[in-house]
Design an enzyme around this catalytic site. Structure first.
Site, short mmCIF file in Angstrom:
data_model
loop_
_atom_site.label_atom_id
_atom_site.label_comp_id
_atom_site.label_asym_id
_atom_site.label_seq_id
_atom_site.Cartn_x
_atom_site.Cartn_y
_atom_site.Cartn_z
N GLY A 74 0.90 -1.07 -0.15
CA GLY A 74 0.13 0.11 -0.08
C GLY A 74 0.81 1.33 -0.04
N HIS B 246 1.96 3.12 2.29
CA HIS B 246 3.16 3.27 3.55
C HIS B 246 4.20 2.32 2.82
CE1 HIS B 246 5.03 2.47 7.36
NE2 HIS B 246 4.80 3.93 7.60
N CYS B 247 3.88 1.23 2.17
CA CYS B 247 4.88 0.29 1.74
C CYS B 247 5.73 0.88 0.42
CB CYS B 247 4.16 -0.97 1.21
SG CYS B 247 2.95 -1.68 2.18
N ILE B 248 5.40 1.70 -0.22
CA ILE B 248 6.18 2.15 -1.34
C ILE B 248 6.98 3.77 -0.85
CG2 ILE B 248 4.97 1.18 -2.96
CD1 ILE B 248 3.61 4.03 -3.80
#
Length: 331
Positions: free
Chosen positions: A321, A323-325
């Site tokens: 999502g 936050h992950c990137i």
């Protein structure tokens, strides 16, 4: 490690340029690029964005990204900066910026992943940021830890001590390393992550889908309220752990989206997977009836910040999502 709510110098990202993230067709590749671009442009409204780009994808990235986003070239396998990039820390005695270089091995040496290039990205980003490198022998990713900036860190048993990462480490060894590297003094251990996160392209339990500290007295919790979804039980377990370990904290429920399934099974859509930046919150939306309510809860949890929702479905289809990137560099 400062809280995500502390002032940022910049947000770091990586441009999707190969592998499963781009997909198998031109349409899938453009969908990935559009998703990363939307997040980058949303963040850039609040703070500088530094995009790491594989040299072979530089011209493509220039066509998609606005000119105010800085592009820096470095070989890449994939595009999940939260996980392959460094976790930035601050030396409280000197104010010096540090960058923890965890061992990155493709989320536990997953069969579909390649990570020879990505494993070197943290050191390159640290060099560009002018940070002192803090080397760690622990296999870990930025999405596998959440901190409150005052010594608390939340982790998951199936990540830090899971097969493919650190199966022979005890909890005490993990906690000692978290203390040494990010200054953790209190560790909350969740037993597992969301159910979908254990599928083929999952991370095996990243905490940034589960819970995050809004400040040092309140935690935002993924709350699956539909008993037909397997994460209904997971949410109850998470709440019980937080109540036991942080009895004085307020638990702020972030309702899971109303959407329960996609073509592959139960979804792991989570509003917890947002990025807090200077004056803003970049929130996930899913074309879901709960999107507006979640944005309102985030606005209340982070007073004084503007909540901007970005459609995250193409990101979650690829295993992560917003936050992950992204990875914040503290000021």
């Amino acid at each position: 490690m400062p809280a995500e709510t502390a002032p940022h110098a910049a947000t770091w990202m990586a441009w999707p340029s190969s592998g499963y993230t781009l997909g198998e067709t031109a349409a899938e590749a453009d969908a990935a690029r559009a998703a990363w671009t939307s997040v980058a442009h949303a963040v850039a409204e609040f703070e500088p964005v530094k995009m790491v780009v594989d040299p072979a994808a530089l011209e493509v990235a220039r066509k998609w990204l606005s000119g105010d986003i800085e592009l820096l070239c470095c070989p890449l396998d994939d595009a999940w900066m939260r996980d392959m990039g460094p976790s930035f820390v601050i030396d409280q005695a000197t104010g010096t910026l540090g960058a923890v270089d965890w061992v990155f091995n493709g989320w536990g040496q997953q069969s579909w992943a390649s990570w020879e290039k990505d494993a070197k990205v943290a050191r390159q980003v640290a060099e560009w940021a002018g940070a002192t490198i803090v080397s760690s022998p622990m296999v870990n990713e930025g999405g596998a830890i959440h901190v409150d900036g005052a010594g608390l860190v939340m982790v998951t048993e199936t990540v830090q001590r899971g097969a493919g990462r650190n199966p022979d480490w005890t909890r005490q060894q993990v906690e000692a390393e978290l203390s040494r590297t990010i200054g953790a003094s209190t560790v909350v251990w969740f037993e597992r992550g969301l159910s979908r996160d254990y599928d083929e392209f999952g991370t095996r339990g990243h905490v940034d889908l589960l819970a995050t500290a809004a400040d040092s007295s309140a935690v935002l919790l993924h709350d699956q309220r539909n008993s037909s979804h397997p994460d209904y039980t997971v949410s109850a377990e998470l709440r019980a752990r937080l109540t036991a370990d942080l009895p004085d904290w307020e638990i702020l429920s972030l309702p899971a989206p109303q959407t329960l399934r996609d073509e592959h099974g139960p979804v792991d859509y989570s509003y917890v997977n947002h990025l807090v930046c200077n004056g803003g919150v970049i929130a996930c939306s899913f074309g879901d009836p709960h999107d507006d309510a979640a944005a309102g809860i985030l606005a209340d949890a982070y007073p004084g910040r503007t909540v901007v929702s970005v459609d995250a479905r193409e990101l979650f289809a690829r295993g992560g999502g917003i936050h992950c990137i992204t990875q914040q560099q503290p000021a």
